[in-house]
Design a protein around this motif. Structure first.
Motif, short mmCIF file in Angstrom:
data_model
loop_
_atom_site.label_atom_id
_atom_site.label_comp_id
_atom_site.label_asym_id
_atom_site.label_seq_id
_atom_site.Cartn_x
_atom_site.Cartn_y
_atom_site.Cartn_z
N ASP A 146 0.82 -1.21 0.00
CA ASP A 146 0.00 0.00 0.00
C ASP A 146 0.85 1.26 0.00
O ASP A 146 0.70 2.16 0.84
N ILE A 147 1.79 1.34 -0.94
CA ILE A 147 2.71 2.47 -1.02
C ILE A 147 2.74 3.00 -2.45
O ILE A 147 2.68 2.22 -3.40
N GLU A 148 2.84 4.31 -2.59
CA GLU A 148 3.06 4.94 -3.89
C GLU A 148 4.48 5.53 -3.88
O GLU A 148 4.83 6.31 -3.01
N LEU A 149 5.26 5.13 -4.87
CA LEU A 149 6.66 5.53 -4.95
C LEU A 149 6.96 6.07 -6.34
O LEU A 149 6.44 5.57 -7.34
N ALA A 150 7.82 7.07 -6.39
CA ALA A 150 8.16 7.66 -7.68
C ALA A 150 9.55 8.26 -7.62
O ALA A 150 10.08 8.61 -6.55
N ASN A 151 10.16 8.35 -8.82
CA ASN A 151 11.39 9.11 -9.00
C ASN A 151 12.56 8.57 -8.20
O ASN A 151 13.38 9.33 -7.67
N GLY A 152 12.66 7.26 -8.11
CA GLY A 152 13.83 6.65 -7.50
C GLY A 152 14.70 6.01 -8.55
O GLY A 152 14.36 5.96 -9.74
N TYR A 153 15.86 5.51 -8.13
CA TYR A 153 16.66 4.69 -9.04
C TYR A 153 15.99 3.32 -9.15
O TYR A 153 15.55 2.91 -10.21
N ASN A 154 15.93 2.59 -8.03
CA ASN A 154 14.99 1.49 -7.90
C ASN A 154 13.97 1.96 -6.88
O ASN A 154 14.31 2.18 -5.71
N ASN A 155 12.74 2.12 -7.27
CA ASN A 155 11.76 2.56 -6.29
C ASN A 155 11.60 1.53 -5.17
O ASN A 155 11.43 1.90 -4.01
N VAL A 156 11.65 0.25 -5.53
CA VAL A 156 11.69 -0.83 -4.54
C VAL A 156 12.80 -1.79 -4.95
O VAL A 156 12.84 -2.24 -6.10
N LEU A 157 13.71 -2.10 -4.02
CA LEU A 157 14.76 -3.09 -4.26
C LEU A 157 14.73 -4.13 -3.15
O LEU A 157 14.80 -3.79 -1.96
N LEU A 158 14.61 -5.39 -3.54
CA LEU A 158 14.87 -6.51 -2.64
C LEU A 158 16.16 -7.15 -3.08
O LEU A 158 16.27 -7.60 -4.23
N ALA A 159 17.17 -7.22 -2.19
CA ALA A 159 18.44 -7.84 -2.52
C ALA A 159 18.77 -8.87 -1.45
O ALA A 159 18.75 -8.55 -0.24
N TYR A 160 19.04 -10.11 -1.89
CA TYR A 160 19.34 -11.18 -0.95
C TYR A 160 18.23 -11.29 0.11
O TYR A 160 18.50 -11.52 1.28
N THR A 161 17.01 -11.14 -0.33
CA THR A 161 15.85 -11.13 0.56
C THR A 161 14.85 -12.19 0.10
O THR A 161 14.52 -12.25 -1.09
N ASN A 162 14.37 -12.99 1.03
CA ASN A 162 13.52 -14.13 0.69
C ASN A 162 12.20 -14.09 1.45
O ASN A 162 12.06 -13.41 2.48
N ASN A 163 11.23 -14.85 0.90
CA ASN A 163 9.93 -15.05 1.57
C ASN A 163 9.26 -13.74 1.97
O ASN A 163 8.69 -13.62 3.05
N SER A 164 9.33 -12.78 1.09
CA SER A 164 8.76 -11.47 1.36
C SER A 164 7.67 -11.14 0.34
O SER A 164 7.52 -11.84 -0.66
N THR A 165 6.94 -10.06 0.60
CA THR A 165 5.78 -9.72 -0.23
C THR A 165 5.83 -8.25 -0.61
O THR A 165 6.08 -7.39 0.24
N ILE A 166 5.60 -7.98 -1.89
CA ILE A 166 5.37 -6.62 -2.36
C ILE A 166 3.96 -6.62 -2.94
O ILE A 166 3.67 -7.33 -3.90
N GLN A 167 3.08 -5.81 -2.36
CA GLN A 167 1.66 -5.88 -2.73
C GLN A 167 1.05 -4.49 -2.78
O GLN A 167 1.33 -3.64 -1.93
N ASN A 168 0.24 -4.28 -3.81
CA ASN A 168 -0.49 -3.03 -3.97
C ASN A 168 0.45 -1.82 -3.89
O ASN A 168 0.22 -0.86 -3.16
N VAL A 169 1.50 -1.91 -4.64
CA VAL A 169 2.49 -0.84 -4.71
C VAL A 169 2.42 -0.20 -6.09
O VAL A 169 2.39 -0.90 -7.11
N THR A 170 2.38 1.11 -6.12
CA THR A 170 2.42 1.86 -7.38
C THR A 170 3.77 2.53 -7.49
O THR A 170 4.19 3.25 -6.59
#
Length: 843
Positions: free
Chosen positions: A288-312
């Motif tokens: 439930d996040i709105e993100l803009a104007n990043g290099y990677n707006n969301v980065l998961l690195a070496y990260t497991n069993n996680s969830t990205i949901q309802n992200v713009t």
């Protein structure tokens, strides 16, 4: 060392070339200053121009350069292996480099201005323990660069309007405090291969990249502010140690905190995030996040069993990126207008991507060196290059994904969906089969709607003047299965495979008329394309669903599928596969008809164009009934109908006003923005189909059949949350004194009239509906529409409104009294209508 005295002049000024001097001051009339192996030398209040070096210290310590202006030199002020010097109030511009320190340490640089130099404003290389205070570097290629150094401190520096602002490269234990890097063309502040460095209370605004960190570790960032950059904040690197930094939420992008988490578990990122980086963590939720104007707006690195949901995520370099991250779920992400990838997985496996939208990016969804991922119900359309691009990756499942209308920015359409592809526009074609081939094995691709797809391929074009595109292209790939995919209208082939084994195609649709084939290929090459029409007719026969052209290197068993839902038993029994030889259709020998599973199979021993034909059947309704086939181009176009994509969101809500036309353009359907379209199961409807029905109900009046003004809107059972408008064009002269009225058909009540508005001048009848069925234009006499008022305009403008409830056509078994009264009403109304029409000059 040289022996050069001050009798040597530059532009009439003496050259001061001092060697082994101490406790002395250069005269202010100097034209050029070189101080070698000296101590306690002062260079002050001098203006130097057009020299290789304005002021140069080499092996000189404990000296001062103050109030010096250097213009148009190769280097304004340079220190080589010189330590414990002070540089104050220097103003250097229009040089190749303003101030340059090489292997020089423990120097103090205070209140220096270096503007408009071709390369560097201030450049420290292999120089340690220096302090720069109140430096101003603007309009240079590089503002301030500190490279291969340790323990330097930059305080109150300003690096603005350069190409690069402040760069720390291959450095350790440096500090940047209270500095500003704004309005630079590329980086504001960048750390490259830098460790144990502190950035505190800095500002980076209106750059391409605000603060960017690459392959750098153990750095500390606090209270840094980034805003109005194209990409505010970014960190990149492949090794885990290159991503371990201490970056707390006091750092902000566009007044939102950065969440840079390392070694966390069982946490949820706050919804106020401006950028999200999760490193070496498990069971993290980003939701439930709105993100803009990043290099990677969301980065998961070496990260497991996680969830990205309802992200713009939008306007980033990449929308969502996973590296070395497994068993994660990406759901309901909207990634649009990102510079490169909407969603990017690198060396990340066993992830599930569902219900994501990646559109208007450079590339939509990209999987590289990633295995065993599942993609369900994703939409990767309208990207500049690819929709879904999978490279050097195995064992994926792709189900019910859409990748349409993706194209290269050149004059040709590239691939909408590329699995394990290398794209090399404008490379010579001779290089195609030597380089850039990758393996792609053991994948299943099913129920995907695809405009142009390239799987495990090399794509190259040498011409921009024509389209060079493929539907599905497979090169050097094994054990791939395609199930129920569409590949229609591509430039070269709908399907192409070469040097590939065990490629199974099941139910591939090749034409708008639903020509469909299945086969398994181990051939060296095979190319298949589809066409809806062919200029050569087969006498006494009707083509069933289009034409398929197959080019192959050897014999191939192919199954040609058909739909028997509107086919008579005799017509189906007559189905035969034909091949076009020269200009004549010849029946393919030993082909086999299977009426149970609706296909004709054959072993093809020759390349060519193939089509299914049946006997030409006439309709019992009338010579002009929809079942007839007069062979004309117009008749074929009407029979094909139209399929129109609707701009709808995941709930089926129309996002922009849409107009759907029949193939003869005589009927239109208009849906207003906000209308929700659903099928009988409540699923969103994103396509509208308009066809001419092959047959009409038995109680359809003959004059309606002869008019040809009848249409079938589908998918059948579609309903709408708001009224949608149907218009049917007609020739007013065909209706005389009758009132054009739009009817719809239901199985319960038969033909039912709709409230219809008639524009006599333009010949347009309009009605509203909330469901799909047959629609036809009737010409009603007065008694046929109960409780309806017919108003015919007195002049040849305006519209006539027919008002009344939806009512079925009256049966023919009414009482004699009804008919007597009806005839009387017809006569009276007919006289009135005709009189008004004559008085008004027509309809």
């Amino acid at each position: 060392m040289q022996d050069i005295d001050s009798t040597n002049l530059v532009d009439g000024k003496p050259v001061y070339y001092w060697v082994n001097r101490s406790d002395d001051e250069i005269h202010p009339d100097a034209g050029s200053v070189y101080v070698i192996n000296s101590r306690n030398i002062t260079v002050k209040d001098i203006e130097l121009s057009n020299e290789f070096g304005g002021v140069m210290f080499a092996y000189t310590d404990n000296s001062t350069i103050e109030n010096v202006t250097a213009l148009g030199n190769f280097v304004g002020v340079a220190l080589y292996s010189s330590n414990y010097n002070t540089l104050n109030n220097i103003n250097n511009s229009n040089n190749e480099a303003g101030i340059y320190l090489y292997n020089s340490s423990n120097n103090n640089l205070n209140s220096n201005t270096v503007n408009s130099n071709d390369y560097y404003g201030i450049y420290l290389y292999d120089s340690n323990n220096n302090t720069l205070t109140n430096s101003n570097a603007s309009f240079n290629d590089f503002g301030i660069v500190v490279a291969s150094t340790t323990n330097n401190t930059l305080i109150n520096s300003n690096a603005s309007s350069n190409y690069f602002g402040i760069i720390l490269e291959s450095t350790t234990n440096n500090t940047l405090i209270n500095s500003n890097a704004s309005s630079n063309d590329y980086y504001g502040i960048a750390l490259d291969s830098t460790t144990d460095t502190t950035l505190n209370n800095n500002t980076a605004n209106s750059n391409d990249f605000g603060i960017y960190i690459y392959d750098s570790s153990n750095n500390t960032l606090t209270n840094n502010a980034m805003s109005s950059n194209n990409h505010n904040f970014g960190i990149d690197g492949e090794n885990l140690e290159d991503l371990i930094n201490d970056i707390d939420s006091s750092n902000q992008v566009d007044n939102k905190p950065i969440y840079y988490w390392t070694s966390r578990s069982d946490k949820k990122v706050s919804s106020d995030a401006g950028a999200v980086y999760v490193i070496n963590s498990t069971n993290i939720t980003v939701k439930d996040i709105e993100l803009a104007n990043g290099y990677n707006n969301v980065l998961l690195a070496y990260t497991n069993n996680s969830t990205i949901q309802n992200v713009t995520t939008s306007e980033g370099n990449n929308g969502v990126k996973l590296i070395f991250s497994n068993f994660n779920t990406l759901d309901d992400i909207t990634a649009t207008s990102n510079d490169y990838y909407g969603i990017y997985l690198y060396d990340s496996s066993n992830n599930i991507l569902t219900n994501n939208t990646a559109s208007s990016n450079d590339r939509g969804i990209y999987l590289r060196d990633s295995n065993n991922n599942t993609l369900n119900n994703n939409d990767a359309s309208s990207n500049d290059y690819y929709g879904i691009y999978i490279y050097n990756s195995n064992n994926h499942i792709l189900n019910n994904n859409t990748a349409n209308n993706n194209s290269n920015t050149n004059d040709y359409e590239l691939s909408s969906m590329s699995l394990d592809s290398v794209i090399t526009p404008n490379r010579p074609s001779s290089s195609l089969y030597e380089d850039h081939i990758r393996d792609y094995r053991d994948n299943t691709v099913s129920f995907n709607e695809l405009d142009s797809i390239s799987l495990n391929s090399v794509f190259s074009t040498t011409s921009k003047s024509s389209s060079t595109s493929y539907g599905i292209r497979v090169v050097s790939a094994n054990n791939i299965t395609f199930t129920e995919n569409n590949a229609i209208g591509n430039g070269d082939y709908e399907f192409y495979a070469s040097s590939s084994e065990n490629v199974t195609v099941d139910g591939l649709v090749l034409t708008n008329n639903s020509a469909q084939v299945s086969f398994t290929s181990d051939l060296y090459y095979i190319g298949i394309s589809g066409d809806d029409e062919n200029s050569i007719a087969l006498s006494g026969k009707t083509n069933v669903n289009g034409y398929v052209t197959i080019t192959r290197s050897d014999d191939l068993n192919v199954t040609f599928l058909y739909d028997d839902s509107e086919m008579s038993s005799a017509g189906e029994a007559s189905l035969t596969l034909y091949s076009l030889v020269s200009s004549e259709w010849i029946a393919v020998p030993n082909s086999s008809l299977n009426k149970t599973d609706n296909y004709v199979s054959a072993n093809l021993t020759e390349s060519g164009t193939f089509g299914l034909f049946k006997i030409a059947e006439s309709s019992s309704s009338s010579p002009s009934s929809p079942g007839s086939n007069d062979g004309s181009v117009a008749a074929r176009v009407r029979a094909q109908g139209t399929v129109t994509d609707l701009p709808v969101n995941g709930d089926g809500e129309v996002t922009d006003e849409s107009i759907v036309k029949s193939s003869d353009t005589k009927t239109t359907l208009t849906l207003s923005k906000g209308t929700i379209t659903t099928d009988p199961s409540g699923n969103p409807v994103n396509k509208i189909i308009v066809t001419v029905p092959a047959s009409l109900p038995a109680d359809t009046p003959a004059d309606v059949i002869n008019s040809g003004l009848y249409y079938d809107f589908g998918p059948s059972g579609t309903t709408f949350s708001k009224d949608v408008m149907i218009t049917i064009e007609f020739d007013p002269e065909d209706f005389g004194g009758r009132a054009p009225t739009i009817y719809t058909y239901t199985s319960e009540d038969g033909w039912i009239s709709l409230e219809t508005t008639v524009d006599w001048e333009n010949g347009i009848a309009t009605a509203m509906t909330r469901h799909f069925s047959f629609y036809a234009l009737f010409g009603n006499d007065a008694e046929e529409v109960e409780d309806q008022t017919v108003e015919t305009p007195e002049v040849n403008t305006g519209s006539t409104v027919i008002v009344g409830e939806e009512t079925p056509i009256q049966n023919s078994n009414s009482s004699p009294l009804y008919w007597i009264i009806g005839i009387g009403i017809i006569l009276m109304l007919g006289i009135v209508v005709v009189k008004k029409q004559k008085d008004g000059g027509g309809r």
